[in-house]
Design a protein around this motif. Structure first.
Motif, PDB file in Angstrom:
ATOM      1  N   MET A 275       1.097  -1.225   0.263  1.00 15.20           N
ATOM      2  CA  MET A 275       0.257  -0.070   0.052  1.00 15.20           C
ATOM      3  C   MET A 275       0.956   1.272   0.340  1.00 15.20           C
ATOM      4  O   MET A 275       2.200   1.227   0.656  1.00 15.20           O
ATOM      5  N   ASP A 276       0.306   2.475  -0.692  1.00 17.48           N
ATOM      6  CA  ASP A 276       0.931   3.730  -0.378  1.00 17.48           C
ATOM      7  C   ASP A 276       0.804   3.952   0.644  1.00 17.48           C
ATOM      8  O   ASP A 276       1.626   4.571   1.045  1.00 17.48           O
ATOM      9  N   SER A 277       0.258   4.012   1.236  1.00 14.85           N
ATOM     10  CA  SER A 277      -0.087   4.791   2.459  1.00 14.85           C
ATOM     11  C   SER A 277      -0.904   3.804   3.818  1.00 14.85           C
ATOM     12  O   SER A 277      -1.857   2.509   2.828  1.00 14.85           O
ATOM     13  N   TRP A 278      -0.741   3.307   4.772  1.00 15.51           N
ATOM     14  CA  TRP A 278      -1.459   2.936   5.910  1.00 15.51           C
ATOM     15  C   TRP A 278      -2.319   3.579   6.677  1.00 15.51           C
ATOM     16  O   TRP A 278      -2.798   2.839   8.070  1.00 15.51           O
ATOM     17  N   SER A 279      -2.843   4.681   6.379  1.00 18.35           N
ATOM     18  CA  SER A 279      -3.977   5.311   6.759  1.00 18.35           C
ATOM     19  C   SER A 279      -4.223   6.289   6.046  1.00 18.35           C
ATOM     20  O   SER A 279      -4.517   6.597   5.343  1.00 18.35           O
ATOM     21  N   ARG A 280      -5.527   6.715   6.189  1.00 14.84           N
ATOM     22  CA  ARG A 280      -6.359   7.684   5.654  1.00 14.84           C
ATOM     23  C   ARG A 280      -7.698   8.474   7.278  1.00 14.84           C
ATOM     24  O   ARG A 280      -8.096   7.557   7.847  1.00 14.84           O
ATOM     25  N   GLY A 281      -7.129   9.279   7.061  1.00 17.34           N
ATOM     26  CA  GLY A 281      -8.221  10.659   7.774  1.00 17.34           C
ATOM     27  C   GLY A 281      -7.812   9.811   9.405  1.00 17.34           C
ATOM     28  O   GLY A 281      -6.059   9.818   9.676  1.00 17.34           O
ATOM     29  N   ARG A 282      -9.232   9.105  10.184  1.00 19.64           N
ATOM     30  CA  ARG A 282      -8.364   8.858  11.313  1.00 19.64           C
ATOM     31  C   ARG A 282      -8.671   7.364  11.395  1.00 19.64           C
ATOM     32  O   ARG A 282      -8.584   6.696  12.724  1.00 19.64           O
ATOM     33  N   ILE A 283      -8.264   6.265  10.273  1.00 15.80           N
ATOM     34  CA  ILE A 283      -8.222   5.243   9.940  1.00 15.80           C
ATOM     35  C   ILE A 283      -6.689   4.959   9.601  1.00 15.80           C
ATOM     36  O   ILE A 283      -6.153   5.667   8.785  1.00 15.80           O
ATOM     37  N   ALA A 284      -6.991   4.229  10.548  1.00 21.80           N
ATOM     38  CA  ALA A 284      -4.889   3.458  10.394  1.00 21.80           C
ATOM     39  C   ALA A 284      -4.852   1.716   9.963  1.00 21.80           C
ATOM     40  O   ALA A 284      -5.906   1.278  10.511  1.00 21.80           O
ATOM     41  N   LEU A 285      -3.580   1.329   9.306  1.00 24.15           N
ATOM     42  CA  LEU A 285      -3.375  -0.146   8.991  1.00 24.15           C
ATOM     43  C   LEU A 285      -2.522  -0.735   9.912  1.00 24.15           C
ATOM     44  O   LEU A 285      -1.993  -0.129  10.312  1.00 24.15           O
ATOM     45  N   LEU A 286      -2.790  -2.288  10.867  1.00 19.72           N
ATOM     46  CA  LEU A 286      -0.930  -2.771  11.368  1.00 19.72           C
ATOM     47  C   LEU A 286      -1.283  -4.310  10.647  1.00 19.72           C
ATOM     48  O   LEU A 286      -2.233  -4.797  11.045  1.00 19.72           O
ATOM     49  N   GLY A 287       0.261  -4.590  10.718  1.00 29.15           N
ATOM     50  CA  GLY A 287       0.446  -5.900  10.861  1.00 29.15           C
ATOM     51  C   GLY A 287       0.169  -6.405   9.529  1.00 29.15           C
ATOM     52  O   GLY A 287       0.372  -5.843   8.373  1.00 29.15           O
ATOM     53  N   ASP A 288      -0.497  -7.905   9.497  1.00 32.63           N
ATOM     54  CA  ASP A 288      -0.679  -8.298   7.956  1.00 32.63           C
ATOM     55  C   ASP A 288      -1.778  -7.110   6.939  1.00 32.63           C
ATOM     56  O   ASP A 288      -2.095  -7.696   5.291  1.00 32.63           O
ATOM     57  N   ALA A 289      -2.211  -6.574   8.000  1.00 35.92           N
ATOM     58  CA  ALA A 289      -3.324  -5.791   6.976  1.00 35.92           C
ATOM     59  C   ALA A 289      -3.171  -4.384   6.319  1.00 35.92           C
ATOM     60  O   ALA A 289      -2.896  -3.861   5.466  1.00 35.92           O
ATOM     61  N   ALA A 290      -1.816  -4.603   6.871  1.00 38.82           N
ATOM     62  CA  ALA A 290      -0.959  -3.054   6.389  1.00 38.82           C
ATOM     63  C   ALA A 290       0.165  -3.758   5.169  1.00 38.82           C
ATOM     64  O   ALA A 290       0.540  -2.817   4.329  1.00 38.82           O
ATOM     65  N   PHE A 291       0.334  -4.074   5.697  1.00 34.49           N
ATOM     66  CA  PHE A 291       1.738  -4.784   4.942  1.00 34.49           C
ATOM     67  C   PHE A 291       2.135  -6.705   4.909  1.00 34.49           C
ATOM     68  O   PHE A 291       3.405  -6.464   5.309  1.00 34.49           O
ATOM     69  N   CYS A 292       1.488  -6.891   4.806  1.00 33.10           N
ATOM     70  CA  CYS A 292       1.688  -8.271   4.983  1.00 33.10           C
ATOM     71  C   CYS A 292       2.807  -9.091   3.461  1.00 33.10           C
ATOM     72  O   CYS A 292       2.794  -8.534   3.043  1.00 33.10           O
ATOM     73  N   ALA A 293       3.342  -9.321   4.456  1.00 31.06           N
ATOM     74  CA  ALA A 293       4.829 -10.140   3.275  1.00 31.06           C
ATOM     75  C   ALA A 293       5.282 -11.301   3.100  1.00 31.06           C
ATOM     76  O   ALA A 293       5.142 -11.785   1.609  1.00 31.06           O
TER      77      ALA A 293
END
Length: 401
Positions: A275-293
């Motif tokens: 993903m180009d960004s792991w956040s949008r406004g007040r919402i962010a992503l973490l772990g596999d949701a954001a950057f599963c290898a």
């Protein structure tokens, strides 16, 4: 900015909840499963992630739940070892087998125990909608009443519901790696003596690895184009595995038999989330949701622990959530990029394209202990695992937004 809803109670979510509570936030974790998930495959803790676990006071508990794995061996169809790799060959973070390995379910249990006080858990429920306003995020649930939170973090895995609601469909971010993986409990080979055994042929690998108490897990990885099926249809998934390994030798027939009745059967497509960004406004992503290898060989557990520590720390010290999310990405981007690049090599080694590749791999592994500095050929993961240096975060007041 004080209340934070975290979707997902596996590894990234509870770790984030721990550090948010530590910094004075009020975290709530929602999980669609009815209880903390038991079982699962073996996961590794490497490099800086061990420092995070140490700061949480759970490192001793993790060591006590070690799977007992002490090395990896490739075997031929007769079960004879053709090459081996021990953790001490490639540094304290280990190569394919880390010096510190634990079943995912055991780590989930330890993290849940560490967050039992100060963290609200809502099991057997999931998010159905997210509506951002000027002052928070209005959230609706499948079962519970609507609630509003200052921030929402999706730590809900590869097939993240939060990501699909706030960022778009999974297809926009999932990069297919051309294979499937399956793991399950097995009664095969209880004499492993701490060694994971792998039998590879072009395009496929079958494996057995030790788990605590003398038990074992089976594993199948096979190259395949995507096959249309319902992700909840375990029967069809078992059929796909059985078809791929129908002519398999070694322990494969017995493993297939155990797989058919295994209550802990797991099956998924190998892919990376980019993903180009792991956040949008007040919402962010973490772990596999954001950057599963990759669901295997991708350092995902370590990234989850380190990412949770960094995200919580930046939220506690930045002037607002936008700055916190930006700093979180700045701290984690290089680490994630390195882990994802490394994971591609791990996937290739378990789906060799030819018998020549297998012979060259085994020859190289046998030579490593006898070559000065040979461990550097496979020890890159140790350097990757220490990409992030943990900051000492000193929380600001939580009254600003």
């Amino acid at each position: 900015m004080n209340t934070v809803l975290i979707s997902g109670a596996s590894i990234a979510g509870p770790t984030l909840a721990y550090w948010l509570h530590h910094h004075g936030f009020t975290p709530t974790v929602v999980e669609r499963a009815p209880a903390p998930r038991a079982g699962g495959q073996a996961v590794d803790l490497r490099g800086t992630a061990r420092e995070v676990a140490g700061r949480m006071g759970i490192l001793d508990a993790i060591r006590a739940a070690h799977t007992g794995a002490r090395g990896m061996a490739f075997v031929n169809s007769a079960g004879k070892r053709t090459a081996t790799m021990a953790p001490d060959t490639t540094g304290d973070s280990g190569g394919a087998i880390a010096e510190l390995e634990i079943l995912r379910g055991d780590l989930v249990r330890i993290l849940h125990e560490a967050t039992a006080t100060g963290v609200e858990y809502v099991f057997d429920d999931s998010i159905t909608s997210l509506t951002e306003t000027a002052h928070g995020v209005e959230v609706t649930f499948e079962r519970g009443e609507p609630r509003t939170f200052d921030l929402v973090v999706g730590a809900d895995g590869l097939h993240s519901k939060v990501r699909s609601l706030a960022f778009g469909p999974e297809s926009e971010f999932a990069h297919d790696l051309g294979a499937y993986i399956s793991t399950f409990g097995t009664t095969r080979r209880e004499d492993l003596d701490g060694w994971q055994l792998l039998h590879t042929v072009p395009g496929r690998t079958a494996g057995i690895y030790p788990t605590p108490g003398g038990a074992a897990k089976g594993m199948f990885v096979f190259a395949s184009p995507p096959v249309e099926h319902d992700r909840r249809d375990a029967s069809r998934q078992r059929e796909l595995v059985a078809e791929a390994f129908a002519d398999g030798g070694w322990e494969v027939p017995g493993l297939l038999g155990d797989m058919r009745d295994a209550p802990d059967f797991y099956f998924d497509r190998l892919c990376q989330i980019r993903m180009d960004s792991w956040s949008r406004g007040r919402i962010a992503l973490l772990g596999d949701a954001a950057f599963c290898a990759s669901p295997m060989a991708g350092n995902g557990t370590s990234m989850a622990l380190v990412g949770a520590y960094v995200l919580a720390g930046e939220l506690a010290t930045a002037p607002d959530h936008q700055a916190a999310f930006r700093r979180y990405e700045e701290e984690m981007r290089e680490y994630v990029a390195r882990c994802q690049k490394f994971a591609l090599g791990g996937v290739d080694s378990l789906m060799p394209k030819s018998r020549m590749f297998i012979r060259m791999r085994d020859l190289t592994l046998r030579a490593v202990p006898h070559i000065p500095g040979g461990e550097k050929l496979f020890g890159g993961l140790q350097k990757i695992a220490n990409t992030v240096s943990l900051k000492e975060y000193r929380p600001r007041s939580l009254t600003s937004s």
